[in-house]
Design an enzyme around this catalytic site. Sequence first.
Site, short mmCIF file in Angstrom:
data_model
loop_
_atom_site.label_atom_id
_atom_site.label_comp_id
_atom_site.label_asym_id
_atom_site.label_seq_id
_atom_site.Cartn_x
_atom_site.Cartn_y
_atom_site.Cartn_z
N GLN A 34 14.36 1.64 -4.41
CA GLN A 34 14.97 0.48 -5.07
C GLN A 34 16.50 0.55 -4.97
O GLN A 34 17.08 1.64 -5.01
CB GLN A 34 14.60 0.43 -6.56
CG GLN A 34 13.21 -0.07 -6.83
CD GLN A 34 12.15 0.95 -6.51
OE1 GLN A 34 12.29 2.12 -6.83
NE2 GLN A 34 11.08 0.52 -5.87
N SER A 86 8.68 9.61 -6.96
CA SER A 86 9.88 9.10 -6.29
C SER A 86 10.78 10.21 -5.75
O SER A 86 10.41 10.89 -4.79
CB SER A 86 10.64 8.19 -7.27
OG SER A 86 11.62 7.45 -6.62
N LYS A 107 4.81 7.41 -5.18
CA LYS A 107 5.74 6.27 -5.15
C LYS A 107 6.62 6.40 -3.91
O LYS A 107 7.57 7.17 -3.88
CB LYS A 107 6.61 6.23 -6.41
CG LYS A 107 7.59 5.05 -6.44
CD LYS A 107 8.35 5.02 -7.76
CE LYS A 107 9.32 3.85 -7.80
NZ LYS A 107 10.51 4.07 -6.96
#
Length: 445
Positions: free
Chosen positions: A386, A357, A382
């Site tokens: 979010q 991420s 990833k």
Amino acid sequence: MDRERDEQIKDIKTENKNTTEKEDAKDSLANNYEDLSYDEGDKKKSDSNFRKRRKSQEEEKKNNFKKILAGAIILVLVTIIATSFVLTKFGVVGFIPSDEYKKYKKVMALRDVVESNFYQKPKDDKLEEGMCKGLFYGLDDVYSSYYNKEEMKQLTEASSGKYVGVGLVVTPDKKSGAIKVERVVSNTPAKKAGVKPGDLIIKVAGKSYTYQELDLAVKNMRGEEGTSVDVTFLRDGEVITKKLERKKLVLDSIESKVIDKDIGYIKIIGFEEDTDKDFEKALTSLEKKNIKGLIIDVRDNGGGYLNVVESIADRLLGDAVIVYTKDNKGNKEYFRSSNSQKLNLPIAILTNGHSASASEILTGAIVDNKAGVSIGTTTYGKGLVQSVVQLRDGTGYKLTTAQYFTPNGNYINKKGIKPNIEVKDEKNQLPEAIKYIESQIKMKK
């Protein structure tokens, strides 16, 4: 709904029929009156009687009209209710078209069945929570979840770096169906017990959990300071159970030092709330010690806040794109760094399969802008962003809202970022980074 509407239409037709019959009777009465002949003595009395009858007929006509109007209004209301549904349970007021209503009708019917037939009186708040969790579960996205008040509180505490726990950073692993240890925090009960990144958590306090129950597993690993919890791991096919003590943890997200006399080293443990501020302090301190190169270590770093990694990248890069995101409508948002704080030193960033991420965003920004190189092994992969939202009642949710792309347009989800210099043996990764930085320093002389 359709049966109620049909009955209402039937009632209105009946009222119309009655009204027509009464109108015909009134016309007949008027005609009869016109054909009557009166003598002078009866005329006054006949006029009075007629006026009374006439007034009675007019009132009856008005009453019939009111009934018809009322029936028509009810029919309209019934039609609206049949084609629209008003959501007020969750604090939203608005009309949903009939095709949308059908999606919720089954849920409402099932709720009625539960409330009517469950052997105990169900708790409304638990039913509502279950429906909310089910909505996010239906996305089939391991990164999207609904949180009750306690879970949201724990999520906030973890992001702040202060909480009571055992020292594990975990992630849902859909491939294995289990909860995977992403990172073991230094100087914590889990680290002292020998837990390793990549271990799979299969039980907490004797209860089994799947990757879809990560929030519950985390909740049960936490608790009162000084108490212990048994956590069962799966490592290379071997089942291992460890008793871990819960302690109050204040996690440092940055570790820094000078290595090999003039090379700065900063390990970013997680991109938490204040990590960018801590990074700035560490880098400023290293610059005062006249470092000639910088190694950034994001191995075993599972990510964190986008705005935090953006701030860190802004400190390293010139005028450049850090990352860009794309939502479900195709809208792109670019995150850029400025030229004001560019670090004019050679950079190497260390990565492994647990760098995810935000770690990958920083890696991609450094590599694609040719500000440095990545060394180690391919990152986790990833490429999703979010949004974490806390609602007014203390509950909240985490929802995948966009994909992200490196500056060169690479979408790394489930692929990761391959290193410029691959070094599979973890023990040799830092020495290789030192070697690279030293070579760059020599080239500048």
